[in-house]
Design an enzyme around this catalytic site. Structure first.
Site, mmCIF file in Angstrom:
data_model
loop_
_atom_site.group_PDB
_atom_site.id
_atom_site.type_symbol
_atom_site.label_atom_id
_atom_site.label_comp_id
_atom_site.label_asym_id
_atom_site.label_seq_id
_atom_site.Cartn_x
_atom_site.Cartn_y
_atom_site.Cartn_z
ATOM 1 N N VAL A 321 6.840 1.044 10.229
ATOM 2 C CA VAL A 321 6.659 1.282 11.663
ATOM 3 C C VAL A 321 5.168 1.394 11.948
ATOM 4 O O VAL A 321 4.353 1.604 11.044
ATOM 5 C CB VAL A 321 7.399 2.548 12.144
ATOM 6 C CG1 VAL A 321 8.908 2.326 12.115
ATOM 7 C CG2 VAL A 321 7.016 3.769 11.319
ATOM 8 N N GLU A 322 4.816 1.295 13.216
ATOM 9 C CA GLU A 322 3.414 1.145 13.611
ATOM 10 C C GLU A 322 2.538 2.344 13.299
ATOM 11 O O GLU A 322 1.315 2.223 13.221
ATOM 12 C CB GLU A 322 3.337 0.840 15.116
ATOM 13 C CG GLU A 322 3.860 1.947 15.996
ATOM 14 C CD GLU A 322 4.320 1.437 17.351
ATOM 15 O OE1 GLU A 322 3.812 1.936 18.372
ATOM 16 O OE2 GLU A 322 5.179 0.542 17.399
ATOM 17 N N GLN A 323 3.137 3.524 13.123
ATOM 18 C CA GLN A 323 2.333 4.713 12.834
ATOM 19 C C GLN A 323 1.721 4.680 11.438
ATOM 20 O O GLN A 323 0.923 5.556 11.095
ATOM 21 C CB GLN A 323 3.180 5.975 13.010
ATOM 22 C CG GLN A 323 3.427 6.374 14.461
ATOM 23 C CD GLN A 323 4.513 5.558 15.137
ATOM 24 O OE1 GLN A 323 5.085 4.629 14.558
ATOM 25 N NE2 GLN A 323 4.817 5.891 16.372
ATOM 26 N N GLY A 324 2.081 3.688 10.629
ATOM 27 C CA GLY A 324 1.477 3.547 9.309
ATOM 28 C C GLY A 324 2.402 3.896 8.163
ATOM 29 O O GLY A 324 1.951 4.049 7.028
#
Length: 505
Positions: A321-324
């Protein structure tokens, strides 16, 4: 050299009127400097200062109930916001809608990258990300709401190809958060669920000649061992604020599984997954997953896809996911963006680089509206700005994109009987419209990039082609003409339409 420790009121008193403040954080309380935000808001209520602030943030920060960015929703406190996601701050959405603040929304990865580029002294961000979308000056240049007038994005050409240049922003103050700091101001995010873009925020503020406030749960006397625990070196931190009651997230004070500091004991239990319409759509979308894929999930319906997918397939995919966050038990709902037992945690900035550069095989994203050109809107629903979060980088970089959303909104009620869909009531608001009100995903750009694109609803699946949007499948029990075509604002291409029986819904 030691970093100055101040109580939170002394720290926020240093912020002047008219300052541009860069923030880090994400929904669910991830890396949210809650004590600093609250103190800043209280100082404004008490003194009327600092006022006319500009806020810059990549992802949504808050709880939708006045926390996070909601602290700044006071008339006169904020002049402008450049935000990647607005949903967790409904009062700021209202202020943007009514012209009380200058409101802009840009792709989240662009904002994080812009902070890094500003800190490095470079002339903004030059990228194809955002072409053909709301961020493109030909489609509004990121302006939302009646008060936004300055052009902060321009369209340029290099080697005969179009690009967008996101103009640099001078940052006066950076507000970051970590788990612990030492007396030299070195900050570690080791106990946090994500690193986000904390380093880029601090870099931008420091190298613009501003200052950085770091909120931490603990201040230790000795240095970090190993030194690799440090996320933000103390040379970029001016003030430390000690907050012993700091919680890891809204879910609790501390869970080592979420910060990647614990291993699962035994085999993980299968998650129950979503229910109702959300489960139907997630199950249909999961049919596009194949073993060996690198895959991203967006917020909302896509967040439940992993839980309803074939375990053998999922175990051979690389999820993120985009949060890393990489792999692990990805969390859904308010804590979307974190995971239990992640295999890797990198900065969101590095994650967005991976996405934008084409690292994803497939991405599953939400769908607010879809139109005859294959455009999708998730960034402005109704009159309110929502913002795209990482949607633009993800959808423009993935080889295959699967949009997931209900066919209609407000009142839609369905049931599944013997693998067939039964409509108890139809929705009142159409979502397959003639033209979306905000282009978050450009069908024309996708065709140019030769992407494979699908649109999955609870009753029908569509595919983007060079000739237009094609209806490729319907769920058992659905009448193509009555339940699909007559309830759309445009007529799709109809050739060979498959029928899908629902299982496990």
């Amino acid at each position: 050299m030691k970093t100055k420790q101040l109580n939170v009121d002394e720290a926020v008193a240093r912020i002047p009127d008219g300052a541009t403040i860069a923030l880090t954080g994400s929904g669910g309380g991830l890396l949210e400097a809650d004590l600093v935000f609250a103190a800043l808001a209280e100082r404004f209520r008490r003194t009327g200062h600092p006022r006319d602030l500009t806020l810059v943030h990549a992802l949504g920060i808050g709880d939708g109930k006045g926390g996070g960015l909601g602290h700044f929703a006071q008339k006169g406190m904020v002049k402008r916001i450049i935000g990647g996601h607005w949903s967790w701050a409904p009062e700021l959405q209202r202020m943007a809608r009514e012209g009380e603040i200058e409101a802009y929304t840009l792709p989240a990865g662009v904002i994080s990258t812009l902070l890094r580029e500003v800190g490095a002294g470079r002339p903004g961000v030059i990228t194809p990300i955002g072409l053909g979308t709301f961020a493109d000056p030909e489609h509004g240049g990121g302006k939302v709401g009646p008060a936004a007038s300055e052009d902060i994005v321009e369209r340029i050409e290099l080697d005969g190809r179009p690009y967008l240049r996101y103009k640099p922003i001078r940052v006066d103050v950076g507000i970051v958060r970590g788990s612990r700091a030492d007396l030299h101001g070195n900050i570690s995010t080791a106990d946090e669920p994500a690193d986000m873009d904390a380093y880029a925020v601090a870099l931008a503020a420091h190298n613009c000649g501003g200052f950085v406030i770091g909120q931490v749960k603990e201040i230790q006397n000795g240095p970090f061992v190993p030194a690799r625990q440090v996320t933000i070196p103390g040379v970029m931190v001016n003030v430390l604020v000690h907050h012993p009651e700091q919680r890891q997230s809204y879910a609790g004070e501390y869970d080592p599984a979420i910060s990647g500091q614990a291993l699962p004991k035994g085999r993980a239990e299968r998650k129950e997954g979503p229910s109702g319409i959300r489960r139907i759509i997630a199950s249909l979308a999961a049919r596009e997953l194949k073993a060996g894929m690198t895959v991203n999930y967006g917020f909302g319906i896509p967040g439940g896809i992993s839980a309803v997918s074939d375990p053998q397939v999922i175990s051979n995919c690389w999820e993120m996911v985009e949060q890393g966050i990489h792999n692990g038990e990805l969390l859904d709902g308010a804590l979307f963006g974190a995971a239990r037992y992640p295999q890797a945690i990198v900065s969101s900035l590095e994650q967005f680089d991976f996405f934008a550069g084409g690292g994803l095989d497939i991405a599953f994203l939400g769908m607010g509206e879809m139109d005859a050109q294959g455009n999708v809107n998730v960034s402005q629903l109704g009159a309110s700005v929502v913002g795209p979060g990482g949607f633009v980088e993800i959808t423009q970089g993935a080889r295959k994109v699967v949009f997931c959303g209900s066919f209609e909104a407000k009142g839609l009620d369905v049931a599944v009987e013997n693998g067939a869909l039964r409509f108890n009531s139809m929705g009142e608001i159409p979502k397959l419209v003639d033209q979306v009100r905000h282009v978050t995903f450009s069908g024309a750009e996708a065709i140019r990039r030769e992407q494979e694109v699908f649109y999955v609803t609870e009753r029908a699946i569509f595919r983007l082609t060079g000739e237009g949007v094609e209806l490729v499948a319907v769920v058992k029990g659905v009448d193509v003409q009555r339940d699909v075509i007559e309830r759309m604002a445009f007529r799709p291409l109809v050739r060979d339409v498959a029928e899908i029986a629902l299982a496990g819904c």
